[in-house]
Design a protein around this motif. Structure first.
Motif, short mmCIF file in Angstrom:
data_model
loop_
_atom_site.label_atom_id
_atom_site.label_comp_id
_atom_site.label_asym_id
_atom_site.label_seq_id
_atom_site.Cartn_x
_atom_site.Cartn_y
_atom_site.Cartn_z
N TYR A 278 43.17 50.03 37.61
CA TYR A 278 42.27 48.88 37.68
C TYR A 278 42.21 48.36 39.11
O TYR A 278 43.13 48.57 39.90
N ARG A 279 41.09 47.70 39.43
CA ARG A 279 40.86 47.23 40.79
C ARG A 279 41.18 45.74 40.88
O ARG A 279 40.93 44.98 39.95
N MET A 280 41.75 45.36 42.05
CA MET A 280 42.11 43.97 42.30
C MET A 280 41.31 43.43 43.49
O MET A 280 41.07 44.15 44.46
N PRO A 281 40.92 42.16 43.44
CA PRO A 281 40.15 41.56 44.56
C PRO A 281 41.05 41.11 45.70
O PRO A 281 40.71 40.18 46.43
N THR A 282 42.22 41.73 45.85
CA THR A 282 43.15 41.38 46.93
C THR A 282 43.58 42.66 47.63
O THR A 282 43.62 43.74 47.02
N PRO A 283 43.93 42.59 48.94
CA PRO A 283 44.37 43.79 49.66
C PRO A 283 45.70 44.30 49.13
O PRO A 283 46.44 43.58 48.44
N GLU A 284 46.01 45.54 49.49
CA GLU A 284 47.21 46.20 48.97
C GLU A 284 48.48 45.43 49.33
O GLU A 284 49.40 45.34 48.51
N ALA A 285 48.53 44.86 50.54
CA ALA A 285 49.74 44.14 50.97
C ALA A 285 50.02 42.92 50.10
O ALA A 285 51.17 42.50 49.95
N VAL A 286 48.98 42.34 49.51
CA VAL A 286 49.15 41.18 48.62
C VAL A 286 49.40 41.63 47.19
O VAL A 286 50.20 41.04 46.46
N ARG B 65 36.64 49.27 50.87
CA ARG B 65 36.90 47.84 50.75
C ARG B 65 38.36 47.55 51.10
O ARG B 65 39.23 47.52 50.23
N PRO B 66 38.67 47.34 52.37
CA PRO B 66 40.06 47.03 52.73
C PRO B 66 40.55 45.70 52.15
O PRO B 66 41.75 45.45 52.12
N ASP B 67 39.62 44.85 51.67
CA ASP B 67 40.02 43.58 51.07
C ASP B 67 40.32 43.72 49.58
O ASP B 67 40.66 42.73 48.92
N GLN B 68 40.19 44.93 49.04
CA GLN B 68 40.47 45.17 47.63
C GLN B 68 41.46 46.32 47.48
O GLN B 68 41.61 47.14 48.39
N ALA C 214 46.37 50.47 53.87
CA ALA C 214 45.14 49.72 53.62
C ALA C 214 44.44 49.40 54.94
O ALA C 214 45.05 48.89 55.88
N GLY C 215 43.13 49.73 55.00
CA GLY C 215 42.34 49.41 56.18
C GLY C 215 42.55 50.33 57.36
O GLY C 215 41.98 50.11 58.43
N GLN C 216 43.36 51.41 57.19
CA GLN C 216 43.64 52.32 58.29
C GLN C 216 43.35 53.76 57.88
O GLN C 216 43.08 54.05 56.71
N ALA C 217 43.42 54.65 58.87
CA ALA C 217 43.30 56.09 58.63
C ALA C 217 44.63 56.74 58.95
O ALA C 217 45.39 56.23 59.77
N ARG C 218 44.92 57.84 58.27
CA ARG C 218 46.17 58.55 58.51
C ARG C 218 45.88 59.88 59.20
O ARG C 218 44.95 60.61 58.84
N LEU C 219 46.71 60.20 60.20
CA LEU C 219 46.58 61.43 60.97
C LEU C 219 47.83 62.26 60.75
O LEU C 219 48.95 61.78 60.98
N MET C 220 47.66 63.50 60.26
CA MET C 220 48.77 64.42 60.03
C MET C 220 48.69 65.55 61.04
O MET C 220 47.63 66.16 61.21
N VAL D 242 41.45 41.39 37.27
CA VAL D 242 41.33 42.84 37.35
C VAL D 242 39.96 43.31 36.85
O VAL D 242 39.32 42.66 36.02
N VAL D 243 39.54 44.47 37.36
CA VAL D 243 38.37 45.18 36.86
C VAL D 243 38.84 46.57 36.50
O VAL D 243 39.23 47.34 37.38
#
Length: 722
Positions: A63-71, A118-121, A634-640, A49-50
């Motif tokens: 804190y930030r993680m060096p893994t994507p949200e799904a992981v 950063r979609p990978d974080q 993660a890695g996407q945009a949301r449209l409302m 973690v950072v």
């Protein structure tokens, strides 16, 4: 995964680190003083973690993680579970992305977001969640539904009915719950007789306890029922006799009655809509809610027309009507709520009557407007005649000291001459006729030839002149008590000519480039210098909310980019913003810097336009966005999607077609349809009944949340929400 020690894993000055540790220590001490508040800094953390130390706080940390949200998400669940934290879901919040945990009398909310760009974080957010009505969770319970504010608990215990009963008898007493007897329950009810064929029921009360966190707690009812698989269903809720028996009216939604108290409520449409709807989760028993609607609907002129077909979840369905509308009232039970749905539809006869009344009103309005316009035209014509009579028809002489290429009449006022552009303007008390005669004679004597014009009226004349390949076009027009003369053309161009301009009281000075040091505006929500030619701040949030998801400042500053950049670095640092040193581009014409602010990630963009520095400062609040459930995946945009128009709209984008009901996403119904999209540029098509298809484009980036709001006329307003 193993735990890591607290603290930042990035280089920092020793003084900053020491201050951070002091703040963290003070936060931990404050948290430890209240047994109901978890010390978020002492919670286990994933490996690698950072920590974000930009805003030390006793009740939240990220804190930030060096893994994507799904992981990261399942890893966080596993890590907290191993530390004794039990996950649960809140009633009516089954689709929320926030993770809820309980450990003893402490509550914890966890939500994850994608790291900026950063979609990978991913970023993990811990926040304390105080439990005001604590009840025990059976060990190994499943399907836990819990709300610690009432309280409410629904779950499946793995033990038999008798073992589960022993558990609650023991653990409820340990928390301070006291089992009610007929004597101790006399203030609420005269009978506690509850016989269940496949279970048992008991009632408890809890005295006020500062140490336990209980205050004015209503009695609760514990119900245990035997299951066919040997396990036990558990239900704890506020005892029915402690709930209000007669409900008062809250403010209307969509012009329809709403009882009080409610946990949540929404409305579609308004009292004047052709179709409207109100739904609510009421904190009361069904008979009390039904009595409320019997009373309120009758008082508003509605009558009940018998039963309607029951829909899934209904216990009561009643047809209702008034002189103009028909509708249905539906009531059912879910968790410890009575769920209400009231719909109303205007009758065909009433629609026809409304259309007729509107047509008659429109015709009357147009007739009145036409009559008023005719009166204004007549009055204006009369006024013009009076003003024209005051203008002088006397022959004019030329001014002797004029510096313009064509002569000026002696009655010229407010002369403006721009020789470089070939433009001349002035006003005069002479008539259109006198000024026309003056220029025709003067220019003819100078060798200019007039081209015939069809505009030669008492109040306006247009004259065209030419000579040796050059031209002059003149317009002479009566404007109130004076006549304005404007001329332009190559015949008026004078090389290296300086503008001749009459000074007026309301003339604005030309903005000069600022040479003094930039000073911050103390009244601005986001930093901006007082030396600016323009600025504006916008924020996006749901109606009724006090937290914005995104703030944006745009400004133009008459200063060099380097000076503006130095200003923002200094002012943002004063506000606790930290600049990310990741090689952001900075040139004499452009700068783009990323920051971490107390509310969330931010971006500063500077550019150059019209010899000024342009500013775009955007600050995002991921906590508010996650709470409102508008945070993109993660890695996407949301449209409302929203629709404040009177008719249902249909929008097709990325090979998907979504129906947007009238009123969806409006002030009475903030949540409309949502759609997650990969980053990119999309063309979308909007269709409304009786209107041609509208085609537009929208570009979205990863982590963005955009709103597309359909207006009453069918126009689409794109708005970046996050």
């Amino acid at each position: 995964m193993s735990m890591t020690p607290r603290g930042m894993q990035v280089p920092a000055r020793w003084r900053l680190l020491a201050c951070g540790l002091v703040l963290m220590a003070s936060c931990s001490i404050a948290a430890a003083a209240d047994g109901g508040i978890v010390d978020v800094y002492a919670l286990p953390r994933l490996e690698g973690v950072v920590e974000d130390m930009s805003r030390p706080n006793s009740d939240r940390v990220e804190y930030r993680m060096p893994t994507p949200e799904a992981v990261t998400t399942p890893a966080v669940k596993k890590l907290l579970g191993a530390d004794g934290w039990v996950p649960y879901v809140r009633p009516l919040e089954e689709k929320s992305s926030t993770l809820n945990f309980k450990k003893g009398r402490q509550g914890l909310s966890v939500y994850l977001t994608q790291a900026l760009g950063r979609p990978d974080q991913s970023v993990v957010h811990y926040a304390t969640d105080r439990i005001y009505g604590n009840v025990p969770f059976p060990d190994g319970a499943s399907d836990i539904m819990f709300d610690g504010t009432r309280p409410y608990l629904g779950c499946v215990a793995p033990e038999t009915l008798d073992a589960t009963s022993d558990f609650f008898g023991r653990e409820m007493a340990a928390i301070g719950w006291q089992k009610l007897t007929p004597e101790t329950a006399a203030r609420w009810t005269t009978s506690l007789d509850e016989i269940l064929p496949d279970g048992l029921r008991a009632f408890y009360a809890h005295p006020d306890s500062k140490e336990g966190g209980f205050y004015q707690q209503k009695p609760v009812m514990l119900t245990l029922t035997r299951r066919d698989d040997g396990r036990t269903n558990v239900d704890i809720r506020v005892a029915p006799f402690a709930l209000p028996g007669e409900l008062k009216a809250d403010s209307d939604l969509a012009g329809l009655p709403r009882p009080n108290p409610t946990k949540s409520a929404r409305g579609l449409g308004s009292a004047s809509s052709n179709k409207r709807e109100m739904s609510a989760a009421v904190m009361a028993e069904l008979p009390a809610v039904l009595a409320f609607y019997h009373r309120e609907l009758a008082g508003r002129g509605w009558q009940e027309d018998g039963s309607a077909p029951l829909a899934p979840g209904d216990e009561v369905a009643i047809k209702i009507s008034n002189t103009d509308e028909t509708g249905v009232l539906r009531l059912g039970r879910k968790y410890d709520f009575t769920m209400v749905s009231v719909t109303a539809q205007v009758k065909e006869s009433a629609l026809a009557a409304r259309a007729k009344a509107k047509k008659e009103a429109d015709e009357k309005f147009l007739g009145d407007a036409l009559g008023a316009a005719k009166q204004l035209i007549a009055a204006d014509e009369a006024r013009r005649k009076v003003q024209a009579a005051a203008l002088s028809d006397a022959p004019l002489n030329a001014l002797a000291d004029s510096k313009t290429p064509v002569p000026l009449p002696e009655t010229a006022e407010g002369v403006t001459f721009e020789g470089g552009d070939g433009r001349l303007e002035f006003s005069s008390t002479s008539s259109v006729k006198a000024l026309g005669s003056f220029y025709r004679a003067a220019l003819k004597n100078a060798g200019w030839k007039e081209q015939p014009s069809v505009i030669n009226q008492p109040n306006m004349a247009v004259m065209e002149f030419s000579k040796a390949g050059k031209s002059i076009s003149m317009t002479v027009m009566q404007m109130g008590p004076k006549v304005n003369v404007s001329a332009n053309g190559t015949g008026l161009i004078v090389a290296a000519a300086k503008p001749v301009e009459a000074k007026s009281a309301d003339a604005k000075p030309i903005q000069a480039k600022s040479t003094e040091s930039l000073k911050p505006d103390p009244d601005s929500a986001l930093p901006v210098p007082t030396q600016r030619s323009s600025s504006g701040i916008s924020s996006t949030k749901f109606p009724g909310s006090d937290q914005s998801f995104r703030k944006e400042l745009e400004a133009s500053i008459p200063a060099e980019l380097s000076d503006v950049l130095a200003f923002y670095r200094a002012e943002l640092a004063k506000r606790g913003w930290q600049e990310k040193t990741d090689g952001a581009p900075v040139t004499a014409e452009r700068a783009e810097l990323a920051f971490t602010s107390p509310e969330g990630p931010a971006m500063l963009k500077l550019g150059r336009a019209r010899e000024e520095t342009t500013v775009s400062l955007v600050q995002r609040n991921p906590q508010a966005a996650a709470k409102a459930d508008i945070m993109p995946k993660a890695g996407q945009a949301r449209l409302m999607l929203g629709n404040i128009g009177p008719k249902e709209a249909s929008l097709t984008i990325n090979k998907q077609t979504i129906k947007i009901a009238a009123g969806a996403g409006g002030p009475q119904s903030p949540k409309g349809p949502m759609l997650d999209l990969p980053p990119g540029k999309y063309q979308y098509a909007l269709r409304l009944p009786g209107q041609p298809t509208r085609n537009e484009t929208l570009t979205v980036a990863a982590g963005d949340a955009w709103g597309l709001l359909v207006g009453p006329s069918g126009d689409v307003l794109p708005l970046q929400m996050y």
